[in-house]
Design an enzyme around this catalytic site. Sequence first.
Site, PDB file in Angstrom:
ATOM      1  N   SER A 165     -29.586  91.589 -46.980  1.00 44.84           N
ATOM      2  CA  SER A 165     -29.792  90.142 -47.016  1.00 44.84           C
ATOM      3  C   SER A 165     -30.913  89.748 -47.975  1.00 44.84           C
ATOM      4  O   SER A 165     -31.839  90.503 -48.217  1.00 44.84           O
ATOM      5  CB  SER A 165     -30.139  89.705 -45.596  1.00 44.84           C
ATOM      6  OG  SER A 165     -31.140  88.738 -45.587  1.00 44.84           O
ATOM      7  N   LYS A 166     -30.806  88.529 -48.497  1.00 44.95           N
ATOM      8  CA  LYS A 166     -31.845  88.042 -49.394  1.00 44.95           C
ATOM      9  C   LYS A 166     -32.717  87.025 -48.670  1.00 44.95           C
ATOM     10  O   LYS A 166     -33.653  86.499 -49.244  1.00 44.95           O
ATOM     11  CB  LYS A 166     -31.200  87.385 -50.617  1.00 44.95           C
ATOM     12  CG  LYS A 166     -30.646  88.386 -51.619  1.00 44.95           C
ATOM     13  CD  LYS A 166     -30.855  87.850 -53.032  1.00 44.95           C
ATOM     14  CE  LYS A 166     -30.588  88.791 -54.171  1.00 44.95           C
ATOM     15  NZ  LYS A 166     -30.164  90.119 -53.932  1.00 44.95           N
ATOM     16  N   ARG A 167     -32.400  86.749 -47.413  1.00 45.77           N
ATOM     17  CA  ARG A 167     -33.195  85.754 -46.694  1.00 45.77           C
ATOM     18  C   ARG A 167     -34.631  86.241 -46.570  1.00 45.77           C
ATOM     19  O   ARG A 167     -34.891  87.331 -46.075  1.00 45.77           O
ATOM     20  CB  ARG A 167     -32.607  85.518 -45.301  1.00 45.77           C
ATOM     21  CG  ARG A 167     -31.329  84.719 -45.298  1.00 45.77           C
ATOM     22  CD  ARG A 167     -31.308  83.776 -44.108  1.00 45.77           C
ATOM     23  NE  ARG A 167     -31.812  84.436 -42.897  1.00 45.77           N
ATOM     24  CZ  ARG A 167     -31.028  84.992 -41.988  1.00 45.77           C
ATOM     25  NH1 ARG A 167     -29.730  84.986 -42.114  1.00 45.77           N
ATOM     26  NH2 ARG A 167     -31.548  85.558 -40.919  1.00 45.77           N
ATOM     27  N   GLN A 168     -35.547  85.408 -47.031  1.00 46.63           N
ATOM     28  CA  GLN A 168     -36.935  85.843 -47.128  1.00 46.63           C
ATOM     29  C   GLN A 168     -37.473  86.448 -45.836  1.00 46.63           C
ATOM     30  O   GLN A 168     -38.096  87.491 -45.847  1.00 46.63           O
ATOM     31  CB  GLN A 168     -37.826  84.674 -47.577  1.00 46.63           C
ATOM     32  CG  GLN A 168     -39.301  85.006 -47.395  1.00 46.63           C
ATOM     33  CD  GLN A 168     -40.212  84.180 -48.258  1.00 46.63           C
ATOM     34  OE1 GLN A 168     -39.776  83.304 -48.978  1.00 46.63           O
ATOM     35  NE2 GLN A 168     -41.491  84.475 -48.185  1.00 46.63           N
ATOM     36  N   TYR A 193     -41.913  86.468 -53.490  1.00 47.15           N
ATOM     37  CA  TYR A 193     -42.573  87.447 -52.629  1.00 47.15           C
ATOM     38  C   TYR A 193     -42.138  88.860 -53.005  1.00 47.15           C
ATOM     39  O   TYR A 193     -41.197  89.047 -53.764  1.00 47.15           O
ATOM     40  CB  TYR A 193     -42.192  87.148 -51.189  1.00 47.15           C
ATOM     41  CG  TYR A 193     -40.692  87.077 -51.010  1.00 47.15           C
ATOM     42  CD1 TYR A 193     -39.962  88.216 -50.701  1.00 47.15           C
ATOM     43  CD2 TYR A 193     -39.990  85.882 -51.203  1.00 47.15           C
ATOM     44  CE1 TYR A 193     -38.593  88.179 -50.587  1.00 47.15           C
ATOM     45  CE2 TYR A 193     -38.603  85.843 -51.088  1.00 47.15           C
ATOM     46  CZ  TYR A 193     -37.924  86.989 -50.781  1.00 47.15           C
ATOM     47  OH  TYR A 193     -36.560  86.974 -50.670  1.00 47.15           O
TER      48      TYR A 193
END
Length: 479
Positions: free
Chosen positions: A252-255, A14
């Site tokens: 953060s890398k959390r989608q 994404y």
Amino acid sequence: MSVRVRFAPSPTGYLHVGGLRTALYNYLFAKHHGGSFVLRIEDTDQSRKVEGAVENLIRTLRWAGLDYDEGPEKGGPYGPYVQSERLSTYREHATRLVESGKAYYCFCTSERLDELRQKQQALKLPPSYDRHCRDLPREESAKRVADGEGHVVRMKVPIGGEMTFEDRIRGKVTIAHKVIDDQVLLKSDGFPTYHLAVVVDDHHMAITHVIRGEEWLPSTPKHILLYQYFGWDAPEFAHLPLLLNADRSKLSKRQGDVAVEDYRAKGYLRDAIVNFVAFLGWNPGDERELFSLEDLVRDFSLERVGKAGAVFNVEKLQWLNQQHLRRQGAADLVPQVRQLIVDRGWTVPPDAAIERAIHLMRERVTFVHDFVEFSDYLFRDPDQFDPEARAKSWPEGAADRVRRLADRLEGLSTFDHPSIEAALKDLATDLQIKPGLLVHPTRYALSGKTVGPGLYELMEFLGRETVLRRLRHAITNLG
Ligand code: GLU
């Protein structure tokens, strides 16, 4: 020389908020200077490639209003704009460097490299290639390549000395050559690494300014060396500050927290997201906070991009959404609100009524979906009465007072804000009570809630028939 910049994402999923910021700053810089904004897809790491990611990226960029001048699907004079379609160019350039003695073939096996890495780890040394193949005689390595032995191409980094370059945001950056690894340029499968491909492409696509995230700053000396090895002028560099969480840790890398499409799905407006992202590292130098894309094009400059990490603050994004929602014309919001009503299966009122409902609520909502979620009673009878508010909003005697009010409203010759207000106040005077004792239960009966738009405006909006039906229903059901 006209400005040419590029956004060069790797299609690994994404579009991240950080990626949108890089794209936006490149776009703003290009448009501010009347230059070109190029989209290039960096897909040379085939193992990280995700199906549909390119389409998704393009869709999200277009949604954000960042239309590129050249790139995939659109073409342009420097195409193709997808790196996996340019492999022969990279190979030619790698060979050229080997021939001029600026790069060399390396035959080290992955076992040898693993062993080397473990030894370095044990000694607490940073991992780096020990230049084992750097000084192989030219004829020997050419023969081994011709015999089909597996190999990569590595760049020859000078052993001593240092290099200095000017970054438009960081200022002067100096790095000792000894900390730069003999970077692999071409992998054993014939694919280039990012470092070779980015330099070859930025040169051949006539890029004048490389604006990208700070994580690429340590790679820049390698890139500048490559420009020198090829005998090309390097573009200018500008490395954007890191994005941080509220606690100043790396974003953060959390989608769900960082994917642009997820914010879009949560109901954030394009203008709010663009405005928000623009302020992640840039500011106009004065008090202004609300910017459209056009405003940003006019005011953007790299000089006003800071070095310090930029904190991602969701409350700020919500506030901006509220502000941009208020700036939009009510009529422009009608189709979206109508669609939400359709989705819920409610009876769809005429557009003029939806527009009036939007006017009533627009100062009180953050998202477009709030129009139907928090103020569903504008479009249908409430099916619930907030149980916690009941004791306060519908106290002893409320039913009797509301019945008297309903009777008076029924007899009004006109049913509008002033006449409703006068009727309610007259009744309060006659009953010798404060108007609040009528206002609160009436609002509760009409909406099931304790807060909302001004009561008289709300009643005018609902109309007499609906008001009387809801009041009588509450009298019967709330007792
Ligand atoms: N493909 C790199 C990325 O996805 C681009 C880095 C650059 O702009 O040079 O971040």
